[in-house]
Design a protein around this motif. Structure first.
Motif, PDB file in Angstrom:
ATOM      1  N   GLY A 145     -12.727  25.996  10.453  1.00 10.19           N
ATOM      2  CA  GLY A 145     -11.589  26.091   9.857  1.00 10.19           C
ATOM      3  C   GLY A 145     -10.629  27.143  10.344  1.00 10.19           C
ATOM      4  N   ASN A 146      -9.471  27.451   9.609  1.00  6.65           N
ATOM      5  CA  ASN A 146      -8.501  28.412  10.218  1.00  6.65           C
ATOM      6  C   ASN A 146      -9.037  29.908   9.893  1.00  6.65           C
ATOM      7  OD1 ASN A 146      -8.026  27.489   7.467  1.00  6.65           O
ATOM      8  ND2 ASN A 146      -6.549  29.342   7.594  1.00  6.65           N
ATOM      9  N   HIS A 147     -10.128  29.965   9.128  1.00  8.53           N
ATOM     10  CA  HIS A 147     -10.497  31.372   9.014  1.00  8.53           C
ATOM     11  C   HIS A 147     -11.646  31.508   9.762  1.00  8.53           C
ATOM     12  CE1 HIS A 147      -8.675  32.878   5.181  1.00  8.53           C
ATOM     13  NE2 HIS A 147      -8.238  31.625   4.978  1.00  8.53           N
ATOM     14  N   ASP A 148     -12.181  30.506  10.509  1.00 11.03           N
ATOM     15  CA  ASP A 148     -13.229  30.855  11.602  1.00 11.03           C
ATOM     16  C   ASP A 148     -12.828  31.130  13.114  1.00 11.03           C
ATOM     17  OD1 ASP A 148     -15.209  29.946   9.698  1.00 11.03           O
ATOM     18  OD2 ASP A 148     -14.872  27.929   9.814  1.00 11.03           O
ATOM     19  N   ILE A 149     -11.618  30.925  13.490  1.00 12.99           N
ATOM     20  CA  ILE A 149     -11.203  31.130  14.874  1.00 12.99           C
ATOM     21  C   ILE A 149      -9.830  31.651  14.602  1.00 12.99           C
ATOM     22  CG2 ILE A 149     -12.521  29.572  15.968  1.00 12.99           C
ATOM     23  CD1 ILE A 149      -9.335  28.410  14.150  1.00 12.99           C
ATOM     24  N   LYS A 150      -9.101  31.915  15.653  1.00 15.58           N
ATOM     25  CA  LYS A 150      -7.815  32.583  15.684  1.00 15.58           C
ATOM     26  C   LYS A 150      -7.102  31.060  15.249  1.00 15.58           C
ATOM     27  CE  LYS A 150      -4.290  34.485  18.660  1.00 15.58           C
ATOM     28  NZ  LYS A 150      -4.128  35.187  19.898  1.00 15.58           N
ATOM     29  N   SER A 151      -6.337  31.253  14.030  1.00 20.41           N
ATOM     30  CA  SER A 151      -5.808  29.855  13.508  1.00 20.41           C
ATOM     31  C   SER A 151      -4.656  29.464  14.156  1.00 20.41           C
ATOM     32  CB  SER A 151      -5.513  30.243  12.037  1.00 20.41           C
ATOM     33  OG  SER A 151      -4.546  31.378  11.864  1.00 20.41           O
ATOM     34  N   SER A 152      -4.019  30.334  14.935  1.00 20.39           N
ATOM     35  CA  SER A 152      -2.833  30.022  15.624  1.00 20.39           C
ATOM     36  C   SER A 152      -3.000  29.010  16.849  1.00 20.39           C
ATOM     37  CB  SER A 152      -1.861  31.171  16.042  1.00 20.39           C
ATOM     38  OG  SER A 152      -2.855  31.987  16.995  1.00 20.39           O
ATOM     39  N   THR A 153      -4.341  28.782  17.093  1.00 19.40           N
ATOM     40  CA  THR A 153      -4.800  27.967  18.425  1.00 19.40           C
ATOM     41  C   THR A 153      -5.171  26.857  17.869  1.00 19.40           C
ATOM     42  OG1 THR A 153      -6.833  28.922  18.222  1.00 19.40           O
ATOM     43  CG2 THR A 153      -5.373  30.098  19.643  1.00 19.40           C
ATOM     44  N   ASP A 154      -5.276  25.708  19.017  1.00 21.61           N
ATOM     45  CA  ASP A 154      -6.069  24.537  18.883  1.00 21.61           C
ATOM     46  C   ASP A 154      -7.156  24.480  19.458  1.00 21.61           C
ATOM     47  OD1 ASP A 154      -5.525  23.814  21.605  1.00 21.61           O
ATOM     48  OD2 ASP A 154      -3.673  22.699  21.221  1.00 21.61           O
ATOM     49  N   ASP A 155      -8.079  23.319  19.703  1.00 23.39           N
ATOM     50  CA  ASP A 155      -9.269  23.285  20.091  1.00 23.39           C
ATOM     51  C   ASP A 155      -9.249  23.578  21.525  1.00 23.39           C
ATOM     52  OD1 ASP A 155      -8.335  20.987  21.581  1.00 23.39           O
ATOM     53  OD2 ASP A 155      -9.388  19.555  20.173  1.00 23.39           O
ATOM     54  N   GLN A 156      -8.255  24.032  22.304  1.00 23.59           N
ATOM     55  CA  GLN A 156      -8.351  24.430  23.324  1.00 23.59           C
ATOM     56  C   GLN A 156      -8.224  26.023  23.751  1.00 23.59           C
ATOM     57  OE1 GLN A 156      -8.693  21.982  25.996  1.00 23.59           O
ATOM     58  NE2 GLN A 156      -8.889  21.052  24.023  1.00 23.59           N
ATOM     59  N   ARG A 157      -8.726  26.603  22.657  1.00 25.30           N
ATOM     60  CA  ARG A 157      -8.498  28.100  22.363  1.00 25.30           C
ATOM     61  C   ARG A 157      -9.663  28.828  23.247  1.00 25.30           C
ATOM     62  NH1 ARG A 157     -10.856  26.046  17.840  1.00 25.30           N
ATOM     63  NH2 ARG A 157      -8.511  26.055  16.730  1.00 25.30           N
ATOM     64  N   GLY A 158     -10.862  28.205  23.800  1.00 27.55           N
ATOM     65  CA  GLY A 158     -11.618  28.900  24.733  1.00 27.55           C
ATOM     66  C   GLY A 158     -12.737  29.404  23.743  1.00 27.55           C
ATOM     67  N   ASP A 159     -13.363  30.460  24.295  1.00 21.24           N
ATOM     68  CA  ASP A 159     -14.424  30.960  23.500  1.00 21.24           C
ATOM     69  C   ASP A 159     -14.277  31.612  22.078  1.00 21.24           C
ATOM     70  OD1 ASP A 159     -16.377  30.393  25.385  1.00 21.24           O
ATOM     71  OD2 ASP A 159     -15.970  32.135  26.759  1.00 21.24           O
ATOM     72  N   SER A 160     -15.339  31.817  21.269  1.00 21.05           N
ATOM     73  CA  SER A 160     -15.083  32.472  20.036  1.00 21.05           C
ATOM     74  C   SER A 160     -16.512  32.632  19.561  1.00 21.05           C
ATOM     75  CB  SER A 160     -14.236  31.622  19.156  1.00 21.05           C
ATOM     76  OG  SER A 160     -15.048  30.513  18.858  1.00 21.05           O
ATOM     77  N   ALA A 161     -16.465  33.663  18.685  1.00 24.60           N
ATOM     78  CA  ALA A 161     -17.880  33.879  17.752  1.00 24.60           C
ATOM     79  C   ALA A 161     -18.230  32.569  17.123  1.00 24.60           C
ATOM     80  CB  ALA A 161     -17.836  34.962  16.921  1.00 24.60           C
ATOM     81  N   TYR A 162     -17.412  31.593  16.656  1.00 24.67           N
ATOM     82  CA  TYR A 162     -17.633  30.544  15.934  1.00 24.67           C
ATOM     83  C   TYR A 162     -18.570  29.516  16.981  1.00 24.67           C
ATOM     84  CZ  TYR A 162     -17.156  25.613  14.319  1.00 24.67           C
ATOM     85  OH  TYR A 162     -17.536  24.474  13.849  1.00 24.67           O
ATOM     86  N   LEU A 163     -17.739  29.252  18.141  1.00 25.11           N
ATOM     87  CA  LEU A 163     -18.213  28.491  19.165  1.00 25.11           C
ATOM     88  C   LEU A 163     -19.675  28.817  19.651  1.00 25.11           C
ATOM     89  CD1 LEU A 163     -17.490  25.917  20.700  1.00 25.11           C
ATOM     90  CD2 LEU A 163     -16.955  27.194  22.528  1.00 25.11           C
ATOM     91  N   SER A 164     -19.910  30.119  19.755  1.00 22.10           N
ATOM     92  CA  SER A 164     -21.340  30.612  20.266  1.00 22.10           C
ATOM     93  C   SER A 164     -22.242  30.240  19.231  1.00 22.10           C
ATOM     94  CB  SER A 164     -21.196  32.104  20.285  1.00 22.10           C
ATOM     95  OG  SER A 164     -20.379  32.591  21.247  1.00 22.10           O
ATOM     96  N   SER A 165     -22.168  30.282  17.996  1.00 20.31           N
ATOM     97  CA  SER A 165     -23.053  29.849  16.908  1.00 20.31           C
ATOM     98  C   SER A 165     -23.099  28.524  16.445  1.00 20.31           C
ATOM     99  CB  SER A 165     -22.908  30.889  15.900  1.00 20.31           C
ATOM    100  OG  SER A 165     -23.445  32.045  16.063  1.00 20.31           O
ATOM    101  N   PHE A 166     -21.825  27.720  16.436  1.00 20.36           N
ATOM    102  CA  PHE A 166     -21.840  26.395  15.913  1.00 20.36           C
ATOM    103  C   PHE A 166     -21.169  25.311  16.813  1.00 20.36           C
ATOM    104  CE2 PHE A 166     -21.724  29.084  11.898  1.00 20.36           C
ATOM    105  CZ  PHE A 166     -22.755  28.371  11.198  1.00 20.36           C
TER     106      PHE A 166
END
Length: 637
Positions: A145-166
């Motif tokens: 959701g928009n609070h889990d990642i940098k919300s101004s980006t779409d699914d091409q945003r690259g690495d994130s803490a969210y992606l590392s865990s989920f």
């Protein structure tokens, strides 16, 4: 209302304002799909493991049952909010899903995004640890959701803490995991439930054009699977719970949902209050669109879940919303706000959807109806009579809707000589008995007889055995199973109270019976009461009694399988394989037959037929021993 407490205009949705504390994540290269390869290759890798989807730690999920549940978990962000985090409500939800998986037949859980409030490493790690309560025990999906990642980006945003865990690696060991988009933010899952496979698409908060192309490939690779689309921002609702697509939801509708008939249910969170609507796709079929979000409720929603109870037998999805954390506390220990939140029963939170699954899915996954079964395949040991109304039962079977001639013989396929002969009652017109192609889906023969009996004046038709047929004098002292298929017309017009379905002729008084309503009623009959209750009344061979079974009010316009089973001591009626409640406890051994004919289509009184049956009657079988429901003629739907 949005996440920041601002009112949304009723004329249009407004995207929630972004928190200044939302985490900024630098762009990075695409994340590899777990296991690598295309959606087709990922699906192929997991095909074998899907067969084991029902063998989880609980060990009790039934993938073949026509009833299963999908658990939906919306925004949990206020439970993972920096130093005010409290994961216990969510742990309680997960413990509930694990412990109740077998009882509620929970196939899968899907999270709708905004797992955390700020998407920081600490919040994400705490959430990921909390998901360990359910991991490996109930399969699930999570999306950003928009609070889990940098919300101004779409699914091409690259690495994130969210992606590392989920990201995809989290699901790699799950038998339901089908694969992920190359960026890792979109996943698909295939679960087996109700003896078929279902597709769940878990799409990012802001799916890119590349993501939409990936999702389309997933659908194209699995063209026969009914699909549930889940995402964070899909729809918003007014205070009455009437939902409409958000701006992003409209993009999803135009880009993936409306053109893919497989998608019959779309679920989103993000906005509140909850609501729902039904949209029509390009195939002119319904798509149910629901918004589910309770973060505005007490304790951030307290880990509240929705259970979507799929019932393919009843053609229904029953939806309920509750908090297992509060449910686990005794009513006397709940505070006022806990009691208000433990279960939500408003029209937007507790409801049922009528879904004819077979018809809804016919455009992409048509069901092949069962083929007729030969008589030899449905005559177990002890079969004393079996009649069917297709060419195998009578050489005279005619075209659908044409009259059955008086004198027509329907052979007893058991070979015991209990042939039936058709006759009209009271000089009734030819149209009171016609051939029909209608049949119960699970019936061995794909044919029936249409009876148009009634009162005022009495009219109808019956089929009876010959005067000296063996069945006329059969006593059944070791038990019996009498089965038939019937359908009542819709609308159910006219007065048809106490019409007979099948019976033995003769008077109970002539059999020495002194109980019951009248000595003039026959010794055994299956009838329909004015309230549409089935009545099976039998005068036993041994006892001077009239034990009677009563069903519930049976439906019209739908085929039913009826079975009366006697084990030599008592009789039990079954409707569609389900034991009815009002079965008599008094002893009942055999049937006090008098050597007089057995009849289909009517019941005598004082050795005379009045009205005849009104509806359809299909295959009818009598066995001289009790059968288990698994041995009945009807194949399950």
């Amino acid at each position: 209302m949005n996440a920041e407490g601002q009112s949304l205009p009723t004329s249009r949705p407004r995207r929630r304002a972004l928190l200044q504390a939302a985490m900024a994540v630098p762009a990075a290269g695409a994340v590899a799909v777990a296991g690598g390869g295309t959606p087709a290759e990922a699906a192929s890798r997991t095909a074998a493991s899907r067969a084991a989807a029902s063998r989880t730690a609980s060990g009790r999920f039934d993938a073949e049952s026509p009833r299963f549940a999908l658990a939906v978990l919306p925004d949990t962000q206020y439970l993972f909010d920096a130093d005010s985090s409290d994961p216990e409500p969510l742990r309680a939800t997960f413990r509930y899903l694990v412990s109740e998986r077998g009882k509620a037949n929970i196939a899968f859980m899907t999270h709708l995004g905004d797992v955390t409030e700020h998407g920081t490493s600490d919040e994400i790690e705490l959430a990921a640890d909390t998901f360990g309560t359910i991991h490996g025990k109930v399969p699930y999906s999570v999306l950003a959701g928009n609070h889990d990642i940098k919300s101004s980006t779409d699914d091409q945003r690259g690495d994130s803490a969210y992606l590392s865990s989920f990201g995809p690696d989290r699901y790699a060991s799950m038998p339901t995991f089908g694969g992920a988009s190359p960026d890792g933010y979109n996943t698909f899952h295939i679960l087996r439930a109700a003896d078929r496979e279902w597709l769940v698409l878990a799409l990012d908060w802001r799916i890119s054009e590349a993501g939409l192309r990936w999702a389309q490939r997933v659908l194209d690779t699995h063209p026969t699977l009914p699909a549930i689309l889940t995402t964070h921002d899909l729809a918003w609702a007014d205070d009455e719970g009437q939902a409409q697509l958000s701006t992003h939801g409209q993009r999803l509708w135009d880009g993936i949902i409306r053109g893919n008939d497989q998608i019959f249910l779309a679920l989103g969170g993000h906005y509140w209050p909850p609501g729902r609507t039904v949209l029509t796709n390009d195939a002119d079929n319904d798509v149910h669109v629901h918004i589910t979000n309770y973060q505005d409720r007490y304790y951030g929603g307290a880990g509240m879940i929705r259970l979507y109870g799929f019932d393919l037998a009843r053609k229904t999805i029953d939806v309920e919303t509750f908090s297992p954390w509060f449910l686990d506390r005794g009513p006397e220990k709940r505070t006022l706000l806990e009691a208000e939140t433990v279960e939500l029963t408003g029209a937007a939170d507790r409801f049922s959807l009528d879904v004819d699954f077979e018809r809804r899915f016919a455009g992409f996954a048509p069901v092949v109806p069962p083929r007729p079964r030969p008589a030899a395949a449905v005559m177990p040991r002890g079969t004393v009579a079996y009649w069917r109304f297709d060419a195998s039962g009578t050489a005279a079977s005619g075209k659908d809707g044409t009259p059955v001639g008086s004198g027509t013989v329907v052979r007893d396929l058991s070979g015991h000589g209990n042939d039936l002969t058709a006759s009209r009652l009271h000089s009734s017109a030819p149209e009171v008995l016609t051939w029909s192609a209608e049949h119960h889906r699970g019936q061995p023969a794909h044919a029936s007889l249409r009876f148009d009996g009634g009162k005022q004046p009495d009219r109808g038709a019956v089929l009876t055995t010959a005067d000296h047929a063996p069945l006329n004098s059969e006593k059944f002292t070791s038990g019996y199973t009498i089965e038939t298929f019937i359908k009542l017309p819709e609308p159910f017009e006219g007065d048809h109270a106490w019409m007979g379905i099948l019976s033995w002729e003769g008077r109970s008084g002539d059999a020495g019976k002194t109980t019951g309503w009248s000595p003039d009623e026959p010794t055994c009959s299956l009838n329909l009461s004015p309230e549409r209750f089935l009545q099976f009344v039998v005068y036993p061979h041994k006892q001077d009694a009239d034990p009677t079974s009563w069903s519930h009010a049976v439906p019209v316009g739908r085929w039913m399988h009826i079975a009366m089973v006697n084990d030599g001591r008592r009789t039990v009626m079954y409707v569609d394989g389900s034991k009815i409640a009002r079965n008599p406890a008094q002893p009942s051994t055999g049937i006090a037959t008098l050597g007089k004919p057995f009849a289909i289509g009517g019941t005598q009184f004082n050795e005379a037929f009045g009205q005849g049956f009104y509806g359809w009657i299909g295959d009818t079988r009598i066995v001289n021993r009790p059968l288990k429901p698994r041995d009945f003629m009807a194949l399950s739907d």
